[in-house]
Design an enzyme around this catalytic site. Structure first.
Site, PDB file in Angstrom:
ATOM      1  N   CYS A   1      46.442  41.820  48.422  1.00  0.00           N
ATOM      2  CA  CYS A   1      46.368  41.125  49.713  1.00  0.00           C
ATOM      3  C   CYS A   1      47.018  41.937  50.826  1.00  0.00           C
ATOM      4  CB  CYS A   1      47.058  39.765  49.580  1.00  0.00           C
ATOM      5  SG  CYS A   1      47.281  38.897  51.153  1.00  0.00           S
TER       6      CYS A   1
ATOM      7  N   TRP B   1      46.820  31.527  43.463  1.00  0.00           N
ATOM      8  CA  TRP B   1      47.096  32.831  42.892  1.00  0.00           C
ATOM      9  C   TRP B   1      47.815  32.599  41.556  1.00  0.00           C
ATOM     10  CZ3 TRP B   1      46.003  37.614  45.245  1.00  0.00           C
ATOM     11  CH2 TRP B   1      45.536  37.544  46.561  1.00  0.00           C
TER      12      TRP B   1
ATOM     13  N   THR C   1      48.942  30.594  49.613  1.00  0.00           N
ATOM     14  CA  THR C   1      48.836  31.959  50.117  1.00  0.00           C
ATOM     15  C   THR C   1      50.020  32.818  49.707  1.00  0.00           C
ATOM     16  OG1 THR C   1      49.946  31.447  52.217  1.00  0.00           O
ATOM     17  CG2 THR C   1      47.547  31.126  52.136  1.00  0.00           C
TER      18      THR C   1
ATOM     19  N   TYR D   1      37.803  40.682  59.134  1.00  0.00           N
ATOM     20  CA  TYR D   1      37.409  39.395  58.547  1.00  0.00           C
ATOM     21  C   TYR D   1      36.360  38.705  59.412  1.00  0.00           C
ATOM     22  CZ  TYR D   1      41.103  39.695  55.061  1.00  0.00           C
ATOM     23  OH  TYR D   1      41.879  40.093  54.000  1.00  0.00           O
TER      24      TYR D   1
END
Length: 308
Positions: free
Chosen positions: A45, A78, A112, A176
């Site tokens: 990430c 995650w 996140t 993005y």
């Protein structure tokens, strides 16, 4: 089921609502305390990669432990599949989601990274990634190594903030906007904005080694984690294909210069990066095929930036 990132007919909009608590020297609830917290991150990430690099640059390894998630996650969380048994050895969790639910049993937002977890309670303190690296510099200074770099030089902070704001909106988030554009119009607009910003950076870096001059700052870290993924992911997967980073003479050399600097390249794992993007984003890569290239040897070539 994996999450969908593309909304048909719409521009990409990043959700910037995070847990806003901060760990500070003066906080009564979350005071800076070595050994109390765990940084949970993932080398896949770009936002988490920032925190990994800053932690090492500042020498905070002994004060702030770190757990690493694997590169592929599902719609819920995650996971710690890089650890033996798939369990984080400090938190005892298999899924980062467990730390969020320990903070709020009804937590319903995104799970996140990076996230900083309070080890005694097992609860997430914050996942607000811009503030995490800011506070690692300003609030954890007592635990920096003696020769830690000045990532926020006082006489440059105003201009640096302007540069970082532009880098975030046009480059970090710009790729993005291209990749998750829900229409041709949205993609075309995003593509033009992204490459206008990259052209600006080419010009800015032509006569200075780093974004703010002759020393590395937080601004360089924030830009680097996007550049490190550009040719491997964003150029093809996100359709940012006007020019490869390796074809940009100034920006490419600048990225290699940082990559060859301690704490930068050693925290880049191209295999994890590619697996994350190409496997998680099923809506734009339904085959799940992960590309073999590009060659990583380019990153080790001489950069010549010492003379700038």
């Amino acid at each position: 089921m994996t999450p969908s990132y593309v909304e048909a007919g719409k521009d990409f909009r990043r959700d910037m609502k995070y847990l806003s608590d901060r760990i500070t020297r003066t906080s009564s609830e979350w005071p800076v305390e070595p050994g109390r917290y765990r940084l949970v991150a993932a080398r896949a990430c770009p936002w988490a990669n920032r925190a990994i690099i800053v932690r090492q640059l500042l020498g905070l390894e002994d004060a702030l432990s770190m757990g690493l998630c694997g590169p592929v996650h599902d719609e819920d969380s995650w996971t710690f599949d890089l650890d033996p048994g798939g369990v984080d050895p400090v938190l005892g969790y298999k899924r980062l989601q467990e730390a969020y639910l320990a903070r709020d049993p009804d937590y319903a937002r995104g799970i996140t990274v990076p996230a900083i977890v309070d080890i005694p309670t097992g609860a997430v303190v914050t996942n607000d990634f811009p503030w995490i690296t800011h506070d690692l510099f300003f609030e954890w200074r007592e635990f920096h190594r003696p020769d830690a770099p000045d990532l926020w030089p006082a006489d440059q902070r105003e201009e640096m903030q302007e540069v970082m704001d532009r880098v975030f909106t046009e480059v970090n988030n710009g790729v993005y906007r291209c990749g998750f554009a829900g229409s041709q119009r949205a993609y075309d607009k995003a593509y033009d904005r992204l490459f206008a910003a990259l052209d600006w950076l080419e010009e800015r870096l032509a006569h200075r080694r780093y974004l703010m001059g002759d020393a590395i700052t937080e601004a360089d870290i924030r830009l680097f984690t996007t550049l490190a993924r550009f040719d491997a992911v964003y150029h093809g997967h996100f359709k940012c294909n006007r020019t490869k980073l390796s074809e940009m003479p100034v920006l490419g050399a600048y990225a290699r210069d940082l990559f060859q600097t301690p704490a930068f390249g050693e925290n880049i794992d191209f295999d994890q990066i590619k697996r994350h993007y190409y496997l998680v984003h099923e809506d734009i890569n339904p085959s799940g095929v992960v590309p073999k290239g590009p060659l990583e040897s380019w990153w080790s070539e001489p950069h010549g930036r010492e003379s700038v």
